[in-house]
Motif scaffolding. Structure first.
Motif, PDB file in Angstrom:
ATOM      1  N   PHE A  46       0.856  -1.181   0.000  1.00 24.36           N
ATOM      2  CA  PHE A  46       0.000   0.000   0.000  1.00 24.36           C
ATOM      3  C   PHE A  46       0.890   1.227   0.000  1.00 24.36           C
ATOM      4  CE2 PHE A  46       0.847  -1.201   4.329  1.00 24.36           C
ATOM      5  CZ  PHE A  46       1.071  -0.027   5.018  1.00 24.36           C
ATOM      6  N   VAL A  47       0.310   2.365  -0.341  1.00 24.46           N
ATOM      7  CA  VAL A  47       1.083   3.607  -0.344  1.00 24.46           C
ATOM      8  C   VAL A  47       0.780   4.373   0.936  1.00 24.46           C
ATOM      9  CG1 VAL A  47       1.199   3.793  -2.854  1.00 24.46           C
ATOM     10  CG2 VAL A  47      -0.714   4.850  -1.631  1.00 24.46           C
ATOM     11  N   ALA A  48       1.768   5.114   1.398  1.00 21.43           N
ATOM     12  CA  ALA A  48       1.617   5.930   2.593  1.00 21.43           C
ATOM     13  C   ALA A  48       2.340   7.252   2.363  1.00 21.43           C
ATOM     14  CB  ALA A  48       2.190   5.205   3.807  1.00 21.43           C
ATOM     15  N   LYS A  49       1.815   8.315   2.931  1.00 23.73           N
ATOM     16  CA  LYS A  49       2.436   9.621   2.732  1.00 23.73           C
ATOM     17  C   LYS A  49       3.840   9.635   3.325  1.00 23.73           C
ATOM     18  CE  LYS A  49      -0.016  11.662   6.701  1.00 23.73           C
ATOM     19  NZ  LYS A  49      -0.955  12.744   7.104  1.00 23.73           N
ATOM     20  N   LYS A  50       4.699  10.417   2.704  1.00 24.99           N
ATOM     21  CA  LYS A  50       6.122  10.383   3.046  1.00 24.99           C
ATOM     22  C   LYS A  50       6.397  10.769   4.487  1.00 24.99           C
ATOM     23  CE  LYS A  50       7.322  15.101   1.582  1.00 24.99           C
ATOM     24  NZ  LYS A  50       8.221  15.902   0.731  1.00 24.99           N
ATOM     25  N   GLU A  51       5.482  11.524   5.109  1.00 26.76           N
ATOM     26  CA  GLU A  51       5.684  11.932   6.500  1.00 26.76           C
ATOM     27  C   GLU A  51       5.807  10.733   7.433  1.00 26.76           C
ATOM     28  OE1 GLU A  51       3.813  15.351   4.377  1.00 26.76           O
ATOM     29  OE2 GLU A  51       3.488  13.200   4.450  1.00 26.76           O
ATOM     30  N   TYR A  52       5.161   9.615   7.067  1.00 32.18           N
ATOM     31  CA  TYR A  52       5.250   8.424   7.905  1.00 32.18           C
ATOM     32  C   TYR A  52       6.652   7.810   7.883  1.00 32.18           C
ATOM     33  CZ  TYR A  52       0.111   8.405   8.086  1.00 32.18           C
ATOM     34  OH  TYR A  52      -1.206   8.723   8.289  1.00 32.18           O
ATOM     35  N   PHE A  53       7.445   8.183   6.883  1.00 33.19           N
ATOM     36  CA  PHE A  53       8.779   7.604   6.742  1.00 33.19           C
ATOM     37  C   PHE A  53       9.882   8.541   7.247  1.00 33.19           C
ATOM     38  CE2 PHE A  53       6.045   5.618   3.646  1.00 33.19           C
ATOM     39  CZ  PHE A  53       6.405   4.286   3.688  1.00 33.19           C
ATOM     40  N   THR A  54       9.510   9.746   7.642  1.00 25.54           N
ATOM     41  CA  THR A  54      10.510  10.722   8.067  1.00 25.54           C
ATOM     42  C   THR A  54      10.383  11.104   9.530  1.00 25.54           C
ATOM     43  OG1 THR A  54       9.066  12.532   7.312  1.00 25.54           O
ATOM     44  CG2 THR A  54      10.695  11.701   5.747  1.00 25.54           C
ATOM     45  N   GLY A  55       9.419  10.518  10.229  1.00 28.12           N
ATOM     46  CA  GLY A  55       9.244  10.830  11.637  1.00 28.12           C
ATOM     47  C   GLY A  55       9.883   9.777  12.524  1.00 28.12           C
TER      48      GLY A  55
END
Length: 207
Positions: A46-55
């Motif tokens: 699934f796709v997730a917004k990039k903010e989930y990968f930078t926090g």
């Protein structure tokens, strides 16, 4: 996850053991993207917004391990990029997860679905498995940062197959509405014939 949140699962046999399928779910909490992939016997992309990968590093590692693909929602081509990525996932015979509402429910109700799920199914021929997440909004309510220990539930409906023209707005709307009706039957949520993002943008409580 099973020990802490003791998920009740119904209909997991409806998830195909092999081949492509679209898991179309309601969206109550950011944790839906953690719970659903962990409770399905196959990997769900699934796709997730990039903010989930930078926090949070742990959260980012978990998302990647569960098959999440990063997308920049501020990019003007984000929606088409997501659909193109999904087509490749389905062509490879994998499962793709999508939230047709396009955003988390602002008040626990089920909102009108966007037509991407219909375009994917009509374009690839992949069946749609409706999914209802239950109680995840009580585990991590909006604004909360620490998950609570509340029991959750996941219901999977029977696979739905569709025919029609992916280029037809009428066919895309028809299929999307049928998928949302199936999700509503599984979740028992009140249905709102408006897009959730418009309610969030207007600052409405939904009460």
């Amino acid at each position: 996850m099973h020990l802490l949140w003791r998920p009740r699962m119904e209909g997991r046999e409806h998830v195909p053991a092999h081949g492509p399928a679209i898991l179309a779910s309601n969206h109550l909490s950011v944790l839906d993207s953690f719970f659903m992939p962990a409770l399905v016997p196959r990997m769900v992309r699934f796709v997730a917004k990039k903010e989930y990968f930078t926090g949070n590093r742990l959260a980012a590692d978990w998302m990647r391990a569960m098959g999440a693909m990063e997308i920049d929602r501020e990019n003007v081509t984000a929606a088409q990029d997501m659909l193109d990525a999904a087509v490749e996932v389905l062509k490879a015979g994998e499962l793709f997860g999508i939230y047709p509402e396009g955003t988390r429910s602002p008040d626990g109700r089920l909102y009108r679905g966007k037509i991407g799920v219909a375009w994917l199914s009509l374009t690839t021929g992949a069946p749609v498995v409706p999914v209802a997440m239950l109680g995840t909004d009580k585990v991590l309510p909006p604004g909360a940062s620490v998950p609570r220990l509340r029991r959750i539930g996941v219901r999977f409906g029977e696979p739905m197959t569709f025919t029609g023209d992916p280029g037809s707005a009428r066919d895309r709307r028809r299929v999307t509405d049928e998928v949302m009706a199936a999700i509503q039957r599984l979740s028992g949520q009140e249905y709102v014939p408006r897009y959730g993002a418009s309610v969030k943008g207007a600052g409405e409580s939904g009460v």
